[in-house]
Design a protein around this motif. Sequence first.
Motif, PDB file in Angstrom:
ATOM      1  N   ASP A   1     -27.805   1.512  15.178  1.00  0.00           N
ATOM      2  CA  ASP A   1     -26.767   1.048  16.243  1.00  0.00           C
ATOM      3  C   ASP A   1     -25.249   1.091  15.623  1.00  0.00           C
ATOM      4  O   ASP A   1     -25.086   1.468  14.414  1.00  0.00           O
ATOM      5  N   ASP A   2     -24.276   0.445  16.387  1.00  0.00           N
ATOM      6  CA  ASP A   2     -22.768   0.498  15.853  1.00  0.00           C
ATOM      7  C   ASP A   2     -22.500  -0.913  14.880  1.00  0.00           C
ATOM      8  O   ASP A   2     -22.744  -1.893  15.293  1.00  0.00           O
ATOM      9  N   ASN A   3     -22.272  -0.672  13.768  1.00  0.00           N
ATOM     10  CA  ASN A   3     -22.133  -1.429  12.694  1.00  0.00           C
ATOM     11  C   ASN A   3     -20.661  -1.764  12.206  1.00  0.00           C
ATOM     12  O   ASN A   3     -20.158  -1.944  11.364  1.00  0.00           O
TER      13      ASN A   3
ATOM     14  N   PHE B   1     -24.039  -8.665  21.898  1.00  0.00           N
ATOM     15  CA  PHE B   1     -23.577  -7.298  21.802  1.00  0.00           C
ATOM     16  C   PHE B   1     -24.020  -6.465  22.799  1.00  0.00           C
ATOM     17  O   PHE B   1     -24.775  -5.269  22.443  1.00  0.00           O
TER      18      PHE B   1
ATOM     19  N   ASN C   1     -24.080 -11.183  10.519  1.00  0.00           N
ATOM     20  CA  ASN C   1     -22.389 -11.061  10.340  1.00  0.00           C
ATOM     21  C   ASN C   1     -21.637 -11.991  11.111  1.00  0.00           C
ATOM     22  O   ASN C   1     -20.568 -12.369  10.736  1.00  0.00           O
TER      23      ASN C   1
ATOM     24  N   ASN D   1     -22.999  -2.802  22.904  1.00  0.00           N
ATOM     25  CA  ASN D   1     -23.155  -1.988  21.438  1.00  0.00           C
ATOM     26  C   ASN D   1     -23.823  -0.754  21.775  1.00  0.00           C
ATOM     27  O   ASN D   1     -25.126  -0.925  22.503  1.00  0.00           O
TER      28      ASN D   1
ATOM     29  N   ASP E   1     -28.655  -7.349  10.979  1.00  0.00           N
ATOM     30  CA  ASP E   1     -27.392  -7.405  10.343  1.00  0.00           C
ATOM     31  C   ASP E   1     -26.211  -7.650  11.135  1.00  0.00           C
ATOM     32  O   ASP E   1     -25.454  -8.425  10.809  1.00  0.00           O
ATOM     33  N   ASN E   2     -26.206  -7.224  12.202  1.00  0.00           N
ATOM     34  CA  ASN E   2     -25.067  -7.850  13.237  1.00  0.00           C
ATOM     35  C   ASN E   2     -25.097  -9.086  13.725  1.00  0.00           C
ATOM     36  O   ASN E   2     -24.029  -9.877  13.608  1.00  0.00           O
TER      37      ASN E   2
ATOM     38  N   PHE F   1     -31.083  -4.279  13.882  1.00  0.00           N
ATOM     39  CA  PHE F   1     -30.563  -5.371  14.717  1.00  0.00           C
ATOM     40  C   PHE F   1     -30.145  -6.744  14.156  1.00  0.00           C
ATOM     41  O   PHE F   1     -29.228  -7.522  14.554  1.00  0.00           O
TER      42      PHE F   1
ATOM     43  N   TYR G   1     -29.088 -10.388  19.950  1.00  0.00           N
ATOM     44  CA  TYR G   1     -28.160  -9.420  19.996  1.00  0.00           C
ATOM     45  C   TYR G   1     -27.904  -8.901  21.464  1.00  0.00           C
ATOM     46  O   TYR G   1     -26.745  -8.619  21.612  1.00  0.00           O
TER      47      TYR G   1
ATOM     48  N   SER H   1     -18.270  -3.174  13.102  1.00  0.00           N
ATOM     49  CA  SER H   1     -17.582  -4.459  12.990  1.00  0.00           C
ATOM     50  C   SER H   1     -18.109  -5.594  12.041  1.00  0.00           C
ATOM     51  O   SER H   1     -17.474  -6.527  11.700  1.00  0.00           O
ATOM     52  N   ARG H   2     -19.028  -4.991  11.232  1.00  0.00           N
ATOM     53  CA  ARG H   2     -19.689  -5.764  10.142  1.00  0.00           C
ATOM     54  C   ARG H   2     -18.702  -6.035   8.978  1.00  0.00           C
ATOM     55  O   ARG H   2     -18.030  -4.969   8.583  1.00  0.00           O
TER      56      ARG H   2
END
Length: 231
Positions: free
Chosen positions: A6-8, A158, A103, A161, A99-100, A97, A154, A10-11
């Motif tokens: 996925d898109d990270n 998000f 964050n 995302n 880690d988002n 999923f 999530y 912004s982490r």
Amino acid sequence: MFPIGDDNSSRTITPYINYLLIALNIFVFIFVQALGTNPYIIAGFSTVPAEIISGQDIVGNGLGPTPVPVYATIITSMFMHGSIAHIAGNMLYLWIFGDNLENVMGHFRYLLFYLICGVLASLSHVFVAALLDNGLFVPSLGASGAISGVLGGYLILFPKNRVRIFALPFIFRVPAVITLGLWILTQIVSQWNSIHGQEDTGVAYAAHIGGFFAGIFLVRSFAKRSAVFQG
């Protein structure tokens, strides 16, 4: 068809708790469960609906003694898995999923969110088993309920995302609201089919559904106020 990333972008923090949860699940599966082949661990530390309802350890009906208080199995069962495919699928979803959420929650809040969702997921399974009078003596185990909570959270935080989906031979980028929306829909349909005798896979779909909606309702209480809500 399954997600592979996925898109990270912004982490901003290293998701130590997510890494720890993944490592702990793998450690238990390999060294405690002996790759899922130790029946005594499965029988002793899984959640058995009849035991949770009665508050008593039940020996018989294929069940062995539980070496911890029966209510503690709601937690211990969250770190055990029945097969390599079971743990591989769960850890893949958690890796993508989790880690988002960590964050935007911070380490401790994320751990608490994960555990609470797992507990509520297990209780959902127990409730449905009691309601249907089905599977009361069947041990339930796995991180799926807690991870379902992560997926629900999530979806709320998000929804836009892009999630990379692998479907032979292509890789697609699909908004999370579609990916996770389809996922929970399949869980609901599978639970419906299970109730009406059209499907009997041994999967605790009620735990998935309960965990998912727990994540939906709880996530905003755990996310930091500075988090950016895309929805």
